[in-house]
Design a protein around this motif. Structure first.
Motif, PDB file in Angstrom:
ATOM      1  N   GLU A  37     -17.217  52.379  31.565  1.00 49.86           N
ATOM      2  CA  GLU A  37     -17.462  52.662  33.162  1.00 49.86           C
ATOM      3  C   GLU A  37     -18.777  53.113  33.650  1.00 49.86           C
ATOM      4  N   ASP A  63     -12.919  40.616  29.839  1.00 52.75           N
ATOM      5  CA  ASP A  63     -12.961  41.988  30.623  1.00 52.75           C
ATOM      6  C   ASP A  63     -14.282  42.511  31.311  1.00 52.75           C
ATOM      7  N   MET A  67     -15.785  42.918  35.052  1.00 51.45           N
ATOM      8  CA  MET A  67     -16.572  43.943  35.667  1.00 51.45           C
ATOM      9  C   MET A  67     -17.762  43.373  36.246  1.00 51.45           C
ATOM     10  N   GLN A  70     -17.309  42.232  39.641  1.00 55.34           N
ATOM     11  CA  GLN A  70     -17.250  43.210  40.562  1.00 55.34           C
ATOM     12  C   GLN A  70     -18.293  44.127  40.945  1.00 55.34           C
ATOM     13  N   THR A  72     -19.739  46.390  38.908  1.00 56.89           N
ATOM     14  CA  THR A  72     -19.880  47.485  38.098  1.00 56.89           C
ATOM     15  C   THR A  72     -20.632  47.560  37.008  1.00 56.89           C
TER      16      THR A  72
END
Length: 431
Positions: A37, A63, A67, A70, A72
């Motif tokens: 993250e 996954d 991310m 999105q 990120t």
């Protein structure tokens, strides 16, 4: 400054690769972070050895794609064994992945990330500092009929002994208390180096340079190439642990022939009896495959009888998976999955009782334990003895060790045992 996150999947050899890869970023304007993250660029070092590992790698890529969609995550890099095995297909399936690199092709990845002069610096620690893996080579020439490694990683390529010894010394200087030697098969180390290398010679050279109190743990020894002299070599060493990982896969002669492996039943019986005669606490670990094509009920029962008679200290098992591109995947007499699962459960239930009996033999004894972690609730320390490989074997629970921290080596008196873990009290020296 870009933030890089490296996720390692698969075996300890991949962990070594990731540490080497991470070392490429150290001289540059990069920061390695511990959580995906927090990163700008995510690198996943994949495993493609067996289908469950392939599926895990695919799930991680999915996954990461989410991310990135999105906003990120800036870039996705997929490297390692999965790329070696399915590279072109993967590139079509995952167009949003920015960079691809086969295992060990860190030069290409470095250049693609804008590192103009890739440097082969020190390994960047990704696991505990007291236990480090040391890879002695890559690839395999054995070609078991069920195995994808030769097609993924290629033929045997041993590292030069001087390079391995130098790395071992460096890891010890950085605080390693335990060095785990890994390769697809340690017993053939150096056979491709003419007279420049052998496992025995490598161990001699390492012992001459390493501290007296360091642990050397040997993983993955082909059963047909371990003999009584090998056991004596271990027991005559103050550093090599009397724990050997010898994956036998099976003992039925017909099953082994189909696996393209030599018969080993009588050899292993004699070898293990000799080892236990030399040192009753000698720890033997193995790996067994059940449900291989053509494995009859009689063959399976003979395997159970063998396991009961030999009494392995540690045993890992898995059910046969027909891996694409291997001869075994095309063999007749495939075993239904529910039958493979039944055999697996029966084998592990047998081993549970064997393990408990071996564990109980240590009650009342003292042993050195390398502390791994602390239970924050009650302060109990947990560690590993010579019998316990990192992550795959049991642990030792230590009471009375409140002043000791992870990475400490302590003496423990064993007071109780379960199937896989031991329990004991910290021994204090007089004065």
């Amino acid at each position: 400054m870009k933030k890089i996150y490296i996720l390692t999947l698969g075996c300890p050899k991949n962990s070594v690769d990731s540490e080497v890869l991470a070392g490429r970023f150290e001289p540059e304007n990069w920061t390695l972070v511990d959580r995906v993250e927090e990163c700008d660029i995510a690198i996943v070092n994949t495993c493609g050895f067996i289908q469950p590992a392939v599926e895990e790698s695919i799930d991680v890529i999915l996954d990461l794609e989410e991310m990135k969609a999105q906003g990120t995550l800036e870039k996705i890099c997929v490297v390692g064994c999965l790329v070696n095995r399915y590279g072109e297909d993967l590139k079509k399936e995952f167009p949003s992945v920015d960079l691809w690199a086969e295992a060990e092709d860190w030069d290409s990845l470095s250049r693609a990330l804008g590192i103009d002069s890739p440097r082969r610096g020190r390994r960047i620690l990704t696991e505990s500092p007291w236990t480090r893996y040391l890879k002695v080579g890559e690839g395999c020439d054995t070609r078991c009929s069920f195995c994808t490694i030769p097609s993924i990683r290629g033929p045997l390529r041993s590292r030069e002994p001087k390079d391995i010894v130098a790395e071992a010394v460096k890891l010890a200087e950085e605080g390693a208390k335990e060095l785990c030697l890994v390769g697809q098969d340690l017993t053939v180390y150096g056979s491709d180096l003419s007279k420049r290398g052998s496992l025995s010679g490598l161990l001699d050279a390492m012992e001459a340079e390493l501290p007296e109190d360091i642990w050397l743990r040997l993983f993955y020894l082909h059963p047909s190439r371990v003999d009584e002299a090998s056991l004596e070599r271990v027991l005559n060493s103050s550093r090599i642990l009397p724990w050997l990982d010898i994956p036998i896969q099976h003992v039925d002669a017909d099953v082994l022939r189909r696996m393209n492996r030599p018969p080993v039943e009588e050899h292993i019986r004699k070898l293990f009896k000799a080892g236990r005669r030399m040192f009753p606490d000698f720890a033997f670990r193995t790996t067994i495959m059940v449900g291989f094509p053509g494995e009859t009920e009689k063959a399976f029962q003979s395997l159970l009888d063998f396991v009961e008679d030999v009494a392995f200290d540690r045993l890992g098992a898995f059910t046969f998976c027909p891996e694409e591109g291997t001869p075994a995947a095309l063999m007749p007499d495939q075993i239904p999955q529910d039958e493979k699962d039944r055999r697996y459960a029966e084998l592990m239930e047998l081993q549970q009782g064997i393990s408990l009996a071996r564990q109980r033999g240590f009650v009342g004894k003292e042993m050195d334990v390398l502390i791994e972690e602390v239970d924050e609730e009650d302060g109990t320390r947990w560690g590993r003895s010579f019998r316990d490989a990192p992550e795959i074997d049991g642990l030792v629970s230590i009471s009375g060790a409140k002043d000791d921290v992870p990475g400490d080596m302590v003496r423990v008196s064993i007071t109780d045992a379960s199937e896989y873990d031991l329990f004991g009290e910290r021994v204090r020296s007089d004065g």
